[in-house]
Design an enzyme around this catalytic site. Structure first.
Site, PDB file in Angstrom:
ATOM      1  N   ASP A  13       0.808  -1.216   0.000  1.00 24.63           N
ATOM      2  CA  ASP A  13       0.000   0.000   0.000  1.00 24.63           C
ATOM      3  C   ASP A  13       0.845   1.271   0.000  1.00 24.63           C
ATOM      4  OD1 ASP A  13      -2.260  -1.647   0.124  1.00 24.63           O
ATOM      5  OD2 ASP A  13      -2.134  -1.723   2.316  1.00 24.63           O
ATOM      6  N   GLU A  14       2.005   1.204  -0.615  1.00 24.18           N
ATOM      7  CA  GLU A  14       2.881   2.369  -0.687  1.00 24.18           C
ATOM      8  C   GLU A  14       2.364   3.389  -1.702  1.00 24.18           C
ATOM      9  OE1 GLU A  14       3.913  -0.752  -1.180  1.00 24.18           O
ATOM     10  OE2 GLU A  14       5.460  -1.236   0.295  1.00 24.18           O
ATOM     11  N   GLY A  15       1.496   2.925  -2.619  1.00 22.89           N
ATOM     12  CA  GLY A  15       1.052   3.776  -3.721  1.00 22.89           C
ATOM     13  C   GLY A  15       1.685   3.319  -5.025  1.00 22.89           C
ATOM     14  N   LYS A  16       1.909   1.998  -5.115  1.00 25.46           N
ATOM     15  CA  LYS A  16       2.550   1.439  -6.324  1.00 25.46           C
ATOM     16  C   LYS A  16       1.701   1.687  -7.563  1.00 25.46           C
ATOM     17  CE  LYS A  16       2.496  -2.585  -4.325  1.00 25.46           C
ATOM     18  NZ  LYS A  16       2.111  -2.206  -2.964  1.00 25.46           N
ATOM     19  N   ALA A  39      -4.076  -7.937  -3.608  1.00 20.93           N
ATOM     20  CA  ALA A  39      -3.614  -6.577  -3.886  1.00 20.93           C
ATOM     21  C   ALA A  39      -4.807  -5.631  -4.023  1.00 20.93           C
ATOM     22  CB  ALA A  39      -2.809  -6.560  -5.179  1.00 20.93           C
ATOM     23  N   GLY A  40      -4.558  -4.383  -3.711  1.00 22.61           N
ATOM     24  CA  GLY A  40      -5.561  -3.342  -3.961  1.00 22.61           C
ATOM     25  C   GLY A  40      -4.826  -2.090  -4.361  1.00 22.61           C
ATOM     26  N   HIS A  41      -4.925  -1.720  -5.637  1.00 28.00           N
ATOM     27  CA  HIS A  41      -4.182  -0.573  -6.154  1.00 28.00           C
ATOM     28  C   HIS A  41      -5.158   0.523  -6.559  1.00 28.00           C
ATOM     29  CE1 HIS A  41      -0.754  -3.585  -7.314  1.00 28.00           C
ATOM     30  NE2 HIS A  41      -0.949  -3.485  -6.027  1.00 28.00           N
ATOM     31  N   GLN A 223       1.840  -6.334  -3.335  1.00 27.96           N
ATOM     32  CA  GLN A 223       2.431  -6.530  -2.008  1.00 27.96           C
ATOM     33  C   GLN A 223       3.785  -5.801  -1.953  1.00 27.96           C
ATOM     34  OE1 GLN A 223       1.110  -9.762  -3.537  1.00 27.96           O
ATOM     35  NE2 GLN A 223      -0.717  -8.740  -2.860  1.00 27.96           N
ATOM     36  N   THR A 238       3.198 -12.778   2.611  1.00 25.02           N
ATOM     37  CA  THR A 238       2.314 -13.393   1.641  1.00 25.02           C
ATOM     38  C   THR A 238       3.051 -14.610   1.062  1.00 25.02           C
ATOM     39  OG1 THR A 238       0.799 -12.963  -0.193  1.00 25.02           O
ATOM     40  CG2 THR A 238       2.996 -11.951  -0.351  1.00 25.02           C
ATOM     41  N   THR A 302      -9.783  -4.930   2.001  1.00 22.18           N
ATOM     42  CA  THR A 302     -10.552  -5.529   3.096  1.00 22.18           C
ATOM     43  C   THR A 302     -11.130  -4.486   4.043  1.00 22.18           C
ATOM     44  OG1 THR A 302      -8.518  -5.720   4.373  1.00 22.18           O
ATOM     45  CG2 THR A 302      -9.163  -7.644   3.088  1.00 22.18           C
ATOM     46  N   ARG A 306      -5.093   0.257   8.687  1.00 23.25           N
ATOM     47  CA  ARG A 306      -3.673  -0.076   8.565  1.00 23.25           C
ATOM     48  C   ARG A 306      -2.949   0.399   9.815  1.00 23.25           C
ATOM     49  NH1 ARG A 306      -3.697   2.397   2.487  1.00 23.25           N
ATOM     50  NH2 ARG A 306      -4.632   0.611   1.439  1.00 23.25           N
ATOM     51  N   LYS A 332       2.903  10.196  -0.593  1.00 21.58           N
ATOM     52  CA  LYS A 332       2.139  10.703   0.572  1.00 21.58           C
ATOM     53  C   LYS A 332       2.930  11.657   1.455  1.00 21.58           C
ATOM     54  CE  LYS A 332      -1.562   7.549   1.105  1.00 21.58           C
ATOM     55  NZ  LYS A 332      -2.342   6.699   1.971  1.00 21.58           N
TER      56      LYS A 332
HETATM   57  P1  GDP Z   1      -0.715   0.241  -3.618  1.00 21.74           P
HETATM   58  O1  GDP Z   1      -1.346  -0.998  -3.099  1.00 21.74           O
HETATM   59  O2  GDP Z   1       0.750   0.304  -3.325  1.00 21.74           O
HETATM   60  O3  GDP Z   1      -1.000   0.525  -5.075  1.00 21.74           O
HETATM   61  O4  GDP Z   1      -1.363   1.431  -2.800  1.00 21.74           O
HETATM   62  P2  GDP Z   1      -2.912   1.600  -2.386  1.00 21.74           P
HETATM   63  O5  GDP Z   1      -3.673   2.048  -3.573  1.00 21.74           O
HETATM   64  O6  GDP Z   1      -3.423   0.398  -1.649  1.00 21.74           O
HETATM   65  O7  GDP Z   1      -2.786   2.719  -1.294  1.00 21.74           O
HETATM   66  C1  GDP Z   1      -2.305   3.963  -1.568  1.00 21.74           C
HETATM   67  C2  GDP Z   1      -3.389   4.992  -1.215  1.00 21.74           C
HETATM   68  O8  GDP Z   1      -2.778   6.235  -1.074  1.00 21.74           O
HETATM   69  C3  GDP Z   1      -4.468   5.162  -2.269  1.00 21.74           C
HETATM   70  O9  GDP Z   1      -5.686   5.447  -1.651  1.00 21.74           O
HETATM   71  C4  GDP Z   1      -3.966   6.351  -3.083  1.00 21.74           C
HETATM   72  O10 GDP Z   1      -5.008   7.088  -3.701  1.00 21.74           O
HETATM   73  C5  GDP Z   1      -3.330   7.166  -2.000  1.00 21.74           C
HETATM   74  N1  GDP Z   1      -2.189   7.978  -2.432  1.00 21.74           N
HETATM   75  C6  GDP Z   1      -1.212   7.632  -3.321  1.00 21.74           C
HETATM   76  N2  GDP Z   1      -0.297   8.633  -3.397  1.00 21.74           N
HETATM   77  C7  GDP Z   1      -0.698   9.600  -2.525  1.00 21.74           C
HETATM   78  C8  GDP Z   1      -0.164  10.875  -2.143  1.00 21.74           C
HETATM   79  O11 GDP Z   1       0.878  11.306  -2.592  1.00 21.74           O
HETATM   80  N3  GDP Z   1      -0.874  11.572  -1.195  1.00 21.74           N
HETATM   81  C9  GDP Z   1      -2.025  11.123  -0.658  1.00 21.74           C
HETATM   82  N4  GDP Z   1      -2.630  11.889   0.250  1.00 21.74           N
HETATM   83  N5  GDP Z   1      -2.559   9.948  -1.013  1.00 21.74           N
HETATM   84  C10 GDP Z   1      -1.901   9.189  -1.925  1.00 21.74           C
HETATM   85  P1  IMO Z   2      -0.903  -4.248  -2.189  1.00 17.67           P
HETATM   86  O1  IMO Z   2      -0.494  -4.790  -3.543  1.00 17.67           O
HETATM   87  C1  IMO Z   2      -0.878  -4.709   2.134  1.00 17.67           C
HETATM   88  C2  IMO Z   2      -0.889  -8.804   3.712  1.00 17.67           C
HETATM   89  C3  IMO Z   2      -2.114  -9.267   4.468  1.00 17.67           C
HETATM   90  C4  IMO Z   2      -1.468 -10.235   5.449  1.00 17.67           C
HETATM   91  C5  IMO Z   2      -0.367 -10.879   4.612  1.00 17.67           C
HETATM   92  C6  IMO Z   2      -0.751 -12.244   4.043  1.00 17.67           C
HETATM   93  O2  IMO Z   2      -2.193  -3.508  -2.221  1.00 17.67           O
HETATM   94  O3  IMO Z   2       0.217  -3.476  -1.574  1.00 17.67           O
HETATM   95  P2  IMO Z   2      -2.341 -12.965   2.024  1.00 17.67           P
HETATM   96  O4  IMO Z   2      -3.810 -12.760   1.824  1.00 17.67           O
HETATM   97  O5  IMO Z   2      -1.479 -12.364   0.961  1.00 17.67           O
HETATM   98  O6  IMO Z   2      -1.987 -14.399   2.307  1.00 17.67           O
HETATM   99  O7  IMO Z   2      -2.011 -12.165   3.412  1.00 17.67           O
HETATM  100  O8  IMO Z   2      -0.094  -9.981   3.557  1.00 17.67           O
HETATM  101  N1  IMO Z   2      -1.158  -8.284   2.348  1.00 17.67           N
HETATM  102  C7  IMO Z   2      -1.103  -6.977   2.027  1.00 17.67           C
HETATM  103  N2  IMO Z   2      -0.902  -5.888   2.797  1.00 17.67           N
HETATM  104  N3  IMO Z   2      -1.027  -4.572   0.807  1.00 17.67           N
HETATM  105  C8  IMO Z   2      -1.201  -5.653   0.016  1.00 17.67           C
HETATM  106  O9  IMO Z   2      -1.202  -5.582  -1.331  1.00 17.67           O
HETATM  107  C9  IMO Z   2      -1.291  -6.926   0.629  1.00 17.67           C
HETATM  108  N4  IMO Z   2      -1.483  -8.186   0.164  1.00 17.67           N
HETATM  109  C10 IMO Z   2      -1.382  -9.008   1.228  1.00 17.67           C
HETATM  110  O10 IMO Z   2      -2.750  -8.189   5.114  1.00 17.67           O
HETATM  111  O11 IMO Z   2      -0.846  -9.528   6.487  1.00 17.67           O
HETATM  112 MG    MG Z   3      -2.855  -1.631  -1.790  1.00 15.75          MG
END
Ligand code: GDP
Ligand code: IMO
Ligand code: MG
Length: 430
Positions: A13-16, A39-41, A223, A238, A302, A306, A332
């Site tokens: 969830d770094e913002g990939k 994953a959730g992007h 991840q 994972t 889910t 966090r 962020k």
């Molecule tokens: P990923 O799984 O690494 O792709 O990241 P996620 O989408 O799960 O989580 C990143 C969250 O941070 C998302 O809700 C994005 O819209 C948000 N986001 C990404 N970059 C920034 C930023 O620079 N600032 C803020 N405030 N939010 C951001």
């Molecule tokens: P993105 O791509 C953050 C975590 C789960 C759990 C562990 C194992 O959005 O960054 P799993 O269902 O993979 O067997 O769960 O990994 N996890 C993540 N945490 N971002 C994700 O994906 C994740 N995918 C799995 O919360 O701790």
């Molecule tokens: Mg994510």
């Protein structure tokens, strides 16, 4: 042969997704190489929010072919509903290619994921319950069903019958659950074939055709480094290899095909699920609560809160080595704006007084270490409209510089808000 990898350097969830989206501008293929719909992007384009779980983030550009590689585990119903969601938003999805070698997540995998988590009780991993671990386990055990099996109903049924006998024994005798019905599973899965078949392809061949033509191929990690099965905080990881090396097996290329590795790092740290987290701000800490609130740190997938914490530079430096990062993308930074002081973890102290400059390999040590912080001044002003590095206050520039100096890896991007355009690009030498 220009291949570029986007990889998470923390716990996900770094913002990939937004960086895949950004770099996909110049790519012809965008390839997922591991993971599944755990994953959730999130990508925000002109105010419209796209939440992707399986389809690579490059899908939003008409010139990009999105590819689900052999290393991914696929729940076909989730894939179809994601394609429907994208079509409803006007995104053309017919280009999507799906590896015939990717493994299928089956209903018994999801059920086993749920019951084993329940069985583990307070020792649970906190998985996403999507069946990821059990699917990769069956792949390693060589009893998995693959996407290509869908194209041969007789083989699909034979493999299903064989594996279901063992799974039903496990579900009913060990976990006291109802056995699953092979007819029902086969019917559900084979009914999806007409929707999936046009997408199924030899994705390794496609990737190499593109690389040989000199086009950019973008490999999108899901991840992150510390969720990596081999290099993460095992067993709280994972079941795949998100690190850049995972591209080689999960997409079928050699390491020399990769020229660029962009490590994505959130300006602070978050983690979902269980496991060690040295720089964690424990629940009830007002700064942690503020980061969760301002950063909207609730799982895309889910909805779980966090766990927040300060930036851990020791872990980041190790991640840049594990992935051979050629550059970093910080996300962020805007979330830190109101804070007067910022802490960054620069070392650890063991309970016997030992100082660690590296991530300890032993989990007993890892669970007990305390972070050593350096405190940097905050900037206390909004940065959401910054377009270039000179628009950032000096304290924000220093924060970025501190990261670069500590890791010795160039910071190429800093994002200051969730939208596609809220991005500062830093050419080398600036
Ligand atoms: P990923 O799984 O690494 O792709 O990241 P996620 O989408 O799960 O989580 C990143 C969250 O941070 C998302 O809700 C994005 O819209 C948000 N986001 C990404 N970059 C920034 C930023 O620079 N600032 C803020 N405030 N939010 C951001
Ligand atoms: P993105 O791509 C953050 C975590 C789960 C759990 C562990 C194992 O959005 O960054 P799993 O269902 O993979 O067997 O769960 O990994 N996890 C993540 N945490 N971002 C994700 O994906 C994740 N995918 C799995 O919360 O701790
Ligand atoms: Mg994510």
């Amino acid at each position: 042969m220009p291949g570029a990898v986007i990889v998470g350097t923390q716990w996900g969830d770094e913002g990939k997704g937004r960086f895949t989206d950004y770099l996909a501008k110049d790519a012809s293929l965008c390839v997922r190489y591991q993971g599944g719909h755990n994953a959730g992007h999130t990508i925000i384009v002109d105010g419209e929010v796209f939440k992707l779980q399986l389809v690579p983030s490059g899908v939003l550009y008409p010139h990009v072919t999105p590819v689900i590689g052999n290393g991914v585990v696929v729940d076909p119903a989730v894939l179809i509903s994601e394609l429907d969601m994208l079509s409803a938003k006007g995104v053309e999805t017919s280009r999507l290619r799906l590896s015939g070698n990717a493994h299928l997540i089956m209903p018994y995998h999801q059920e086993i994921d749920r019951v084993t988590e329940r069985y583990l009780g307070k020792n649970k991993l906190g998985t996403t319950k999507r069946g990821i671990g059990p699917t990769y386990a069956d792949k390693a055990l060589r009893v998995g069903l693959r996407v290509q099996d869908l194209l041969d109903p007789k083989i699909f049924r034979e493999k299903l019958d064989l594996v279901l006998r063992e799974k039903n024994g496990l579900l009913s005798k060990v976990y006291n659950r109802l056995p699953m019905d092979a007819n029902e599973i086969a019917e559900t899965y084979l009914n999806m074939v007409p929707r999936l078949e046009p997408h199924i392809d030899d994705t390794v061949h496609l990737v190499h055709e593109s690389l040989e033509a000199g086009e950019w191929v973008l490999f999108e990690g899901a991840q992150a480094t510390y969720l990596d099965l081999d290099h993460g905080t095992y067993p709280f990881v994972t079941s795949s290899n998100p690190i850049a090396g995972g591209v080689c097996t999960g997409a079928g290329v050699g390491p020399l095909a990769i020229q660029r590795v962009v490590g994505v790092v959130k300006a602070y740290t978050t983690r979902v699920g269980s496991g060690p987290f040295p720089s964690e701000l424990l629940e009830g800490d007002p700064i942690g609560d503020d980061l969760v609130e301002r950063g909207r740190e609730f799982g895309t997938n889910t909805g779980r809160r966090r766990r927040p914490g300060w930036l851990d530079l020791v872990m980041l430096k190790h991640a840049t080595r594990l992935n051979t990062c050629t550059e970093l993308a910080i996300t962020k930074l805007d979330v830190l704006s109101p804070l007067k002081e910022l802490k960054v973890c620069v070392g650890y102290l063991g309970d016997d007084g030992t100082r660690y400059e590296h991530v300890p390999y032993h989990q007993s040590v890892m669970h007990k270490i305390k972070p050593i912080y350096e405190t940097l001044p905050g900037w206390g002003t909004d940065i959401e409209r910054a377009e270039k590095i000179s628009d950032l206050p000096v304290e924000a520039k220093n924060y970025v510089q501190f990261i670069e100096d500590f890791t010795k890896v160039h910071v190429s991007f800093v994002s200051v808000g969730p939208s596609r355009d809220q991005l500062v690009v830093l050419p080398r030498g600036e």
